[in-house]
Write a protein that holds these residues in place. Structure first.
Motif, PDB file in Angstrom:
ATOM      1  N   PHE A 156       0.858  -1.190   0.000  1.00 46.77           N
ATOM      2  CA  PHE A 156       0.000   0.000   0.000  1.00 46.77           C
ATOM      3  C   PHE A 156       0.884   1.226   0.000  1.00 46.77           C
ATOM      4  O   PHE A 156       1.946   1.234   0.601  1.00 46.77           O
ATOM      5  CB  PHE A 156      -0.874   0.036   1.263  1.00 46.77           C
ATOM      6  CG  PHE A 156      -1.811  -1.108   1.346  1.00 46.77           C
ATOM      7  CD1 PHE A 156      -3.037  -1.044   0.743  1.00 46.77           C
ATOM      8  CD2 PHE A 156      -1.445  -2.266   1.998  1.00 46.77           C
ATOM      9  CE1 PHE A 156      -3.895  -2.119   0.794  1.00 46.77           C
ATOM     10  CE2 PHE A 156      -2.297  -3.346   2.060  1.00 46.77           C
ATOM     11  CZ  PHE A 156      -3.526  -3.272   1.463  1.00 46.77           C
ATOM     12  N   GLY A 157       0.420   2.281  -0.634  1.00 48.00           N
ATOM     13  CA  GLY A 157       1.152   3.541  -0.613  1.00 48.00           C
ATOM     14  C   GLY A 157       2.296   3.558  -1.603  1.00 48.00           C
ATOM     15  O   GLY A 157       2.528   2.604  -2.342  1.00 48.00           O
ATOM     16  N   LYS A 184       5.237   3.768   1.814  1.00 44.06           N
ATOM     17  CA  LYS A 184       4.904   2.402   1.428  1.00 44.06           C
ATOM     18  C   LYS A 184       4.881   1.471   2.644  1.00 44.06           C
ATOM     19  O   LYS A 184       5.785   1.502   3.459  1.00 44.06           O
ATOM     20  CB  LYS A 184       5.901   1.878   0.404  1.00 44.06           C
ATOM     21  CG  LYS A 184       5.474   0.589  -0.248  1.00 44.06           C
ATOM     22  CD  LYS A 184       6.329   0.287  -1.437  1.00 44.06           C
ATOM     23  CE  LYS A 184       5.760  -0.894  -2.183  1.00 44.06           C
ATOM     24  NZ  LYS A 184       6.491  -1.135  -3.416  1.00 44.06           N
ATOM     25  N   GLU A 185       3.826   0.709   2.747  1.00 42.78           N
ATOM     26  CA  GLU A 185       3.666  -0.250   3.832  1.00 42.78           C
ATOM     27  C   GLU A 185       3.207  -1.578   3.269  1.00 42.78           C
ATOM     28  O   GLU A 185       2.740  -1.655   2.142  1.00 42.78           O
ATOM     29  CB  GLU A 185       2.632   0.244   4.842  1.00 42.78           C
ATOM     30  CG  GLU A 185       3.058   1.460   5.620  1.00 42.78           C
ATOM     31  CD  GLU A 185       2.085   1.771   6.733  1.00 42.78           C
ATOM     32  OE1 GLU A 185       1.910   0.897   7.603  1.00 42.78           O
ATOM     33  OE2 GLU A 185       1.513   2.854   6.719  1.00 42.78           O
ATOM     34  N   CYS A 186       3.319  -2.612   4.082  1.00 42.46           N
ATOM     35  CA  CYS A 186       2.879  -3.950   3.698  1.00 42.46           C
ATOM     36  C   CYS A 186       1.825  -4.446   4.682  1.00 42.46           C
ATOM     37  O   CYS A 186       1.813  -4.064   5.847  1.00 42.46           O
ATOM     38  CB  CYS A 186       4.058  -4.920   3.697  1.00 42.46           C
ATOM     39  SG  CYS A 186       5.349  -4.483   2.547  1.00 42.46           S
ATOM     40  N   GLY A 190       6.455  -2.515   7.788  1.00 43.08           N
ATOM     41  CA  GLY A 190       7.103  -1.569   6.898  1.00 43.08           C
ATOM     42  C   GLY A 190       7.546  -2.282   5.632  1.00 43.08           C
ATOM     43  O   GLY A 190       7.523  -3.502   5.544  1.00 43.08           O
ATOM     44  N   GLU A 191       7.964  -1.524   4.645  1.00 45.89           N
ATOM     45  CA  GLU A 191       8.380  -2.098   3.365  1.00 45.89           C
ATOM     46  C   GLU A 191       9.490  -3.123   3.592  1.00 45.89           C
ATOM     47  O   GLU A 191      10.469  -2.869   4.276  1.00 45.89           O
ATOM     48  CB  GLU A 191       8.897  -1.009   2.440  1.00 45.89           C
ATOM     49  CG  GLU A 191       9.290  -1.513   1.075  1.00 45.89           C
ATOM     50  CD  GLU A 191       9.745  -0.416   0.158  1.00 45.89           C
ATOM     51  OE1 GLU A 191       9.824  -0.686  -1.045  1.00 45.89           O
ATOM     52  OE2 GLU A 191      10.039   0.679   0.632  1.00 45.89           O
ATOM     53  N   GLY A 192       9.286  -4.298   3.019  1.00 37.10           N
ATOM     54  CA  GLY A 192      10.287  -5.354   3.125  1.00 37.10           C
ATOM     55  C   GLY A 192      10.132  -6.252   4.336  1.00 37.10           C
ATOM     56  O   GLY A 192      10.592  -7.373   4.325  1.00 37.10           O
ATOM     57  N   ASP A 193       9.487  -5.784   5.408  1.00 39.81           N
ATOM     58  CA  ASP A 193       9.333  -6.596   6.611  1.00 39.81           C
ATOM     59  C   ASP A 193       8.504  -7.844   6.361  1.00 39.81           C
ATOM     60  O   ASP A 193       8.729  -8.864   6.976  1.00 39.81           O
ATOM     61  CB  ASP A 193       8.683  -5.797   7.740  1.00 39.81           C
ATOM     62  CG  ASP A 193       9.587  -4.696   8.260  1.00 39.81           C
ATOM     63  OD1 ASP A 193      10.784  -4.722   7.961  1.00 39.81           O
ATOM     64  OD2 ASP A 193       9.063  -3.797   8.943  1.00 39.81           O
ATOM     65  N   GLY A 194       7.547  -7.755   5.443  1.00 39.26           N
ATOM     66  CA  GLY A 194       6.672  -8.886   5.200  1.00 39.26           C
ATOM     67  C   GLY A 194       7.180  -9.842   4.154  1.00 39.26           C
ATOM     68  O   GLY A 194       6.543 -10.828   3.841  1.00 39.26           O
ATOM     69  N   ASP A 195       8.373  -9.571   3.576  1.00 42.38           N
ATOM     70  CA  ASP A 195       8.870 -10.393   2.486  1.00 42.38           C
ATOM     71  C   ASP A 195       9.711 -11.567   2.931  1.00 42.38           C
ATOM     72  O   ASP A 195      10.045 -12.419   2.143  1.00 42.38           O
ATOM     73  CB  ASP A 195       9.729  -9.545   1.523  1.00 42.38           C
ATOM     74  CG  ASP A 195       8.905  -8.516   0.782  1.00 42.38           C
ATOM     75  OD1 ASP A 195       7.718  -8.782   0.569  1.00 42.38           O
ATOM     76  OD2 ASP A 195       9.451  -7.450   0.440  1.00 42.38           O
ATOM     77  N   ALA A 196      10.121 -11.625   4.181  1.00 39.32           N
ATOM     78  CA  ALA A 196      11.035 -12.690   4.655  1.00 39.32           C
ATOM     79  C   ALA A 196      10.397 -14.052   4.585  1.00 39.32           C
ATOM     80  O   ALA A 196       9.245 -14.236   4.654  1.00 39.32           O
ATOM     81  CB  ALA A 196      11.485 -12.388   6.066  1.00 39.32           C
TER      82      ALA A 196
END
Length: 105
Positions: free
Chosen positions: A60-61, A66-68, A99-105
């Protein structure tokens, strides 16, 4: 005249009041409607970062804002992705912001 302890209204707040619409519509903020533990309706998604049957990460954003948003569970599916509205359906166990990237792990 506003009272001394009131903050001045921002332009989007004035516009939302004038047009009689929710502020989220004017500011492009995401809106989440949770229906039990089997469906989340999401308005304002800008992208799909991760998608499998146990984990969905949405963005989003833009830029610095940008957030996840991460949804975990079982048998998760995305449906009806049109006009900025997306549905996550399945056995939802959790939903959280990152935050951006935190949810990608």
């Amino acid at each position: 005249m506003p009272k001394s302890n009131e903050r001045p209204k921002k332009l989007y707040e004035i516009l939302a009041e004038f047009c009689e619409v929710p502020q989220e519509v004017v500011t492009s903020l995401p809106v989440f409607t949770i229906r039990g533990k089997h469906e989340i309706e999401i308005t304002g998604c800008t992208g799909i970062l991760t998608y499998d049957s146990q984990r969905i990460v949405l963005s989003f954003g833009e830029g610095k804002r940008k957030e996840c948003f991460c949804v975990t569970g079982d048998s998760l599916i995305l449906t009806d992705f049109r006009e900025n509205i997306l549905y996550v359906r399945g056995n939802i166990q959790s939903a959280s912001f990152a935050g951006e990237g935190d949810g990608d792990a």
